[in-house]
Design a protein around this motif. Structure first.
Motif, PDB file in Angstrom:
ATOM      1  N   HIS A   1       0.836  -1.211   0.000  1.00  0.00           N
ATOM      2  CA  HIS A   1       0.000   0.000   0.000  1.00  0.00           C
ATOM      3  C   HIS A   1       0.870   1.259   0.000  1.00  0.00           C
ATOM      4  O   HIS A   1       0.592   2.214  -0.719  1.00  0.00           O
ATOM      5  N   ASP A   2       1.924   1.266   0.810  1.00  0.00           N
ATOM      6  CA  ASP A   2       2.815   2.425   0.883  1.00  0.00           C
ATOM      7  C   ASP A   2       3.734   2.536  -0.331  1.00  0.00           C
ATOM      8  O   ASP A   2       4.157   3.632  -0.691  1.00  0.00           O
ATOM      9  N   ALA A   3       4.048   1.404  -0.932  1.00  0.00           N
ATOM     10  CA  ALA A   3       4.982   1.399  -2.063  1.00  0.00           C
ATOM     11  C   ALA A   3       4.326   1.784  -3.385  1.00  0.00           C
ATOM     12  O   ALA A   3       5.000   2.266  -4.299  1.00  0.00           O
ATOM     13  N   LEU A   4       3.019   1.635  -3.508  1.00  0.00           N
ATOM     14  CA  LEU A   4       2.353   1.889  -4.786  1.00  0.00           C
ATOM     15  C   LEU A   4       2.572   3.305  -5.323  1.00  0.00           C
ATOM     16  O   LEU A   4       2.879   3.460  -6.515  1.00  0.00           O
ATOM     17  N   PRO A   5       2.428   4.365  -4.517  1.00  0.00           N
ATOM     18  CA  PRO A   5       2.673   5.705  -5.065  1.00  0.00           C
ATOM     19  C   PRO A   5       4.110   5.890  -5.564  1.00  0.00           C
ATOM     20  O   PRO A   5       4.343   6.570  -6.568  1.00  0.00           O
ATOM     21  N   ILE A   6       5.060   5.265  -4.895  1.00  0.00           N
ATOM     22  CA  ILE A   6       6.460   5.350  -5.302  1.00  0.00           C
ATOM     23  C   ILE A   6       6.657   4.642  -6.637  1.00  0.00           C
ATOM     24  O   ILE A   6       7.282   5.176  -7.555  1.00  0.00           O
ATOM     25  N   LEU A   7       6.114   3.444  -6.750  1.00  0.00           N
ATOM     26  CA  LEU A   7       6.249   2.675  -7.984  1.00  0.00           C
ATOM     27  C   LEU A   7       5.569   3.376  -9.155  1.00  0.00           C
ATOM     28  O   LEU A   7       6.095   3.404 -10.267  1.00  0.00           O
ATOM     29  N   LYS A   8       4.397   3.963  -8.914  1.00  0.00           N
ATOM     30  CA  LYS A   8       3.688   4.676  -9.977  1.00  0.00           C
ATOM     31  C   LYS A   8       4.480   5.915 -10.413  1.00  0.00           C
ATOM     32  O   LYS A   8       4.605   6.183 -11.609  1.00  0.00           O
ATOM     33  N   ALA A   9       5.023   6.657  -9.453  1.00  0.00           N
ATOM     34  CA  ALA A   9       5.815   7.847  -9.794  1.00  0.00           C
ATOM     35  C   ALA A   9       7.033   7.459 -10.627  1.00  0.00           C
ATOM     36  O   ALA A   9       7.356   8.116 -11.616  1.00  0.00           O
ATOM     37  N   ARG A  10       7.716   6.393 -10.224  1.00  0.00           N
ATOM     38  CA  ARG A  10       8.879   5.914 -10.981  1.00  0.00           C
ATOM     39  C   ARG A  10       8.492   5.529 -12.402  1.00  0.00           C
ATOM     40  O   ARG A  10       9.179   5.854 -13.364  1.00  0.00           O
ATOM     41  N   SER A  11       7.398   4.797 -12.511  1.00  0.00           N
ATOM     42  CA  SER A  11       6.923   4.354 -13.824  1.00  0.00           C
ATOM     43  C   SER A  11       6.564   5.546 -14.703  1.00  0.00           C
ATOM     44  O   SER A  11       6.956   5.610 -15.879  1.00  0.00           O
ATOM     45  N   ASP A  12       5.815   6.503 -14.138  1.00  0.00           N
ATOM     46  CA  ASP A  12       5.436   7.694 -14.910  1.00  0.00           C
ATOM     47  C   ASP A  12       6.675   8.463 -15.371  1.00  0.00           C
ATOM     48  O   ASP A  12       6.733   8.937 -16.515  1.00  0.00           O
ATOM     49  N   LEU A  13       7.655   8.602 -14.499  1.00  0.00           N
ATOM     50  CA  LEU A  13       8.890   9.311 -14.838  1.00  0.00           C
ATOM     51  C   LEU A  13       9.637   8.583 -15.961  1.00  0.00           C
ATOM     52  O   LEU A  13      10.056   9.198 -16.943  1.00  0.00           O
ATOM     53  N   ASN A  14       9.779   7.280 -15.830  1.00  0.00           N
ATOM     54  CA  ASN A  14      10.489   6.503 -16.851  1.00  0.00           C
ATOM     55  C   ASN A  14       9.779   6.555 -18.203  1.00  0.00           C
ATOM     56  O   ASN A  14      10.432   6.634 -19.249  1.00  0.00           O
ATOM     57  N   HIS A  15       8.452   6.516 -18.193  1.00  0.00           N
ATOM     58  CA  HIS A  15       7.707   6.618 -19.452  1.00  0.00           C
ATOM     59  C   HIS A  15       7.890   7.997 -20.087  1.00  0.00           C
ATOM     60  O   HIS A  15       8.008   8.116 -21.311  1.00  0.00           O
ATOM     61  N   ALA A  16       7.897   9.053 -19.272  1.00  0.00           N
ATOM     62  CA  ALA A  16       8.089  10.409 -19.804  1.00  0.00           C
ATOM     63  C   ALA A  16       9.472  10.546 -20.439  1.00  0.00           C
ATOM     64  O   ALA A  16       9.611  11.173 -21.490  1.00  0.00           O
ATOM     65  N   ILE A  17      10.487   9.948 -19.814  1.00  0.00           N
ATOM     66  CA  ILE A  17      11.841   9.985 -20.387  1.00  0.00           C
ATOM     67  C   ILE A  17      11.859   9.200 -21.702  1.00  0.00           C
ATOM     68  O   ILE A  17      12.345   9.678 -22.718  1.00  0.00           O
ATOM     69  N   ARG A  18      11.298   8.008 -21.670  1.00  0.00           N
ATOM     70  CA  ARG A  18      11.260   7.153 -22.862  1.00  0.00           C
ATOM     71  C   ARG A  18      10.541   7.831 -24.020  1.00  0.00           C
ATOM     72  O   ARG A  18      10.966   7.756 -25.172  1.00  0.00           O
ATOM     73  N   ASP A  19       9.439   8.520 -23.707  1.00  0.00           N
ATOM     74  CA  ASP A  19       8.612   9.148 -24.734  1.00  0.00           C
ATOM     75  C   ASP A  19       9.120  10.522 -25.157  1.00  0.00           C
ATOM     76  O   ASP A  19       8.498  11.189 -25.988  1.00  0.00           O
ATOM     77  N   GLY A  20      10.229  10.970 -24.588  1.00  0.00           N
ATOM     78  CA  GLY A  20      10.817  12.246 -24.965  1.00  0.00           C
ATOM     79  C   GLY A  20      10.135  13.462 -24.363  1.00  0.00           C
ATOM     80  O   GLY A  20      10.371  14.591 -24.786  1.00  0.00           O
ATOM     81  N   LYS A  21       9.294  13.264 -23.366  1.00  0.00           N
ATOM     82  CA  LYS A  21       8.584  14.373 -22.726  1.00  0.00           C
ATOM     83  C   LYS A  21       9.429  15.028 -21.634  1.00  0.00           C
ATOM     84  O   LYS A  21       9.155  16.150 -21.234  1.00  0.00           O
ATOM     85  N   LEU A  22      10.440  14.313 -21.188  1.00  0.00           N
ATOM     86  CA  LEU A  22      11.307  14.805 -20.128  1.00  0.00           C
ATOM     87  C   LEU A  22      12.719  14.328 -20.419  1.00  0.00           C
ATOM     88  O   LEU A  22      12.914  13.210 -20.898  1.00  0.00           O
ATOM     89  N   GLU A  23      13.686  15.169 -20.151  1.00  0.00           N
ATOM     90  CA  GLU A  23      15.082  14.834 -20.403  1.00  0.00           C
ATOM     91  C   GLU A  23      15.823  14.650 -19.084  1.00  0.00           C
ATOM     92  O   GLU A  23      15.715  15.477 -18.186  1.00  0.00           O
ATOM     93  N   ARG A  24      16.558  13.560 -18.997  1.00  0.00           N
ATOM     94  CA  ARG A  24      17.383  13.310 -17.810  1.00  0.00           C
ATOM     95  C   ARG A  24      18.503  14.343 -17.779  1.00  0.00           C
ATOM     96  O   ARG A  24      19.126  14.631 -18.795  1.00  0.00           O
ATOM     97  N   LYS A  25      18.757  14.915 -16.612  1.00  0.00           N
ATOM     98  CA  LYS A  25      19.794  15.935 -16.431  1.00  0.00           C
ATOM     99  C   LYS A  25      20.908  15.382 -15.546  1.00  0.00           C
ATOM    100  O   LYS A  25      20.721  14.389 -14.850  1.00  0.00           O
ATOM    101  N   PRO A  26      22.067  16.027 -15.516  1.00  0.00           N
ATOM    102  CA  PRO A  26      23.149  15.601 -14.617  1.00  0.00           C
ATOM    103  C   PRO A  26      22.776  15.867 -13.151  1.00  0.00           C
ATOM    104  O   PRO A  26      21.882  16.666 -12.864  1.00  0.00           O
ATOM    105  N   CYS A  27      23.484  15.234 -12.251  1.00  0.00           N
ATOM    106  CA  CYS A  27      23.297  15.445 -10.810  1.00  0.00           C
ATOM    107  C   CYS A  27      23.478  16.928 -10.501  1.00  0.00           C
ATOM    108  O   CYS A  27      24.463  17.542 -10.912  1.00  0.00           O
ATOM    109  N   VAL A  28      22.517  17.508  -9.782  1.00  0.00           N
ATOM    110  CA  VAL A  28      22.577  18.940  -9.471  1.00  0.00           C
ATOM    111  C   VAL A  28      23.676  19.272  -8.464  1.00  0.00           C
ATOM    112  O   VAL A  28      24.039  20.430  -8.317  1.00  0.00           O
ATOM    113  N   ILE A  29      24.216  18.267  -7.799  1.00  0.00           N
ATOM    114  CA  ILE A  29      25.248  18.522  -6.791  1.00  0.00           C
ATOM    115  C   ILE A  29      26.650  18.366  -7.372  1.00  0.00           C
ATOM    116  O   ILE A  29      27.482  19.255  -7.239  1.00  0.00           O
TER     117      ILE A  29
END
Length: 76
Positions: free
Chosen positions: A6-34
């Protein structure tokens, strides 16, 4: 420490949504901000906003989960 499904589902969904956005070209991975490491991971401050991330290398991502206050000071 292990999260319940139950607690892990929002984390897994966020990860999945992020990975799909990167794959689909909607978001670009950036270098570490630190440290500037090119190989980075998206760190979510709010799992309900899956595309709002800060880009961190593996090491700094782990630090962010262990000590979020430390990260806030480094990113200022």
């Amino acid at each position: 420490y292990t999260l319940s499904l139950h607690d892990a589902l929002p984390i897994l969904k966020a990860r999945s949504d992020l990975n799909h956005a990167i794959r689909d070209g909607k978001l670009e991975r950036k270098p570490c901000v630190i440290c500037g490491e090119e190989k980075s991971e998206g760190h979510h401050y709010d799992y309900d906003k899956p595309l709002e991330v800060i880009w961190l290398c593996f090491e700094h991502h782990r630090e962010a989960h262990k000590n979020p206050e430390l990260l806030k000071e480094e990113v200022k």
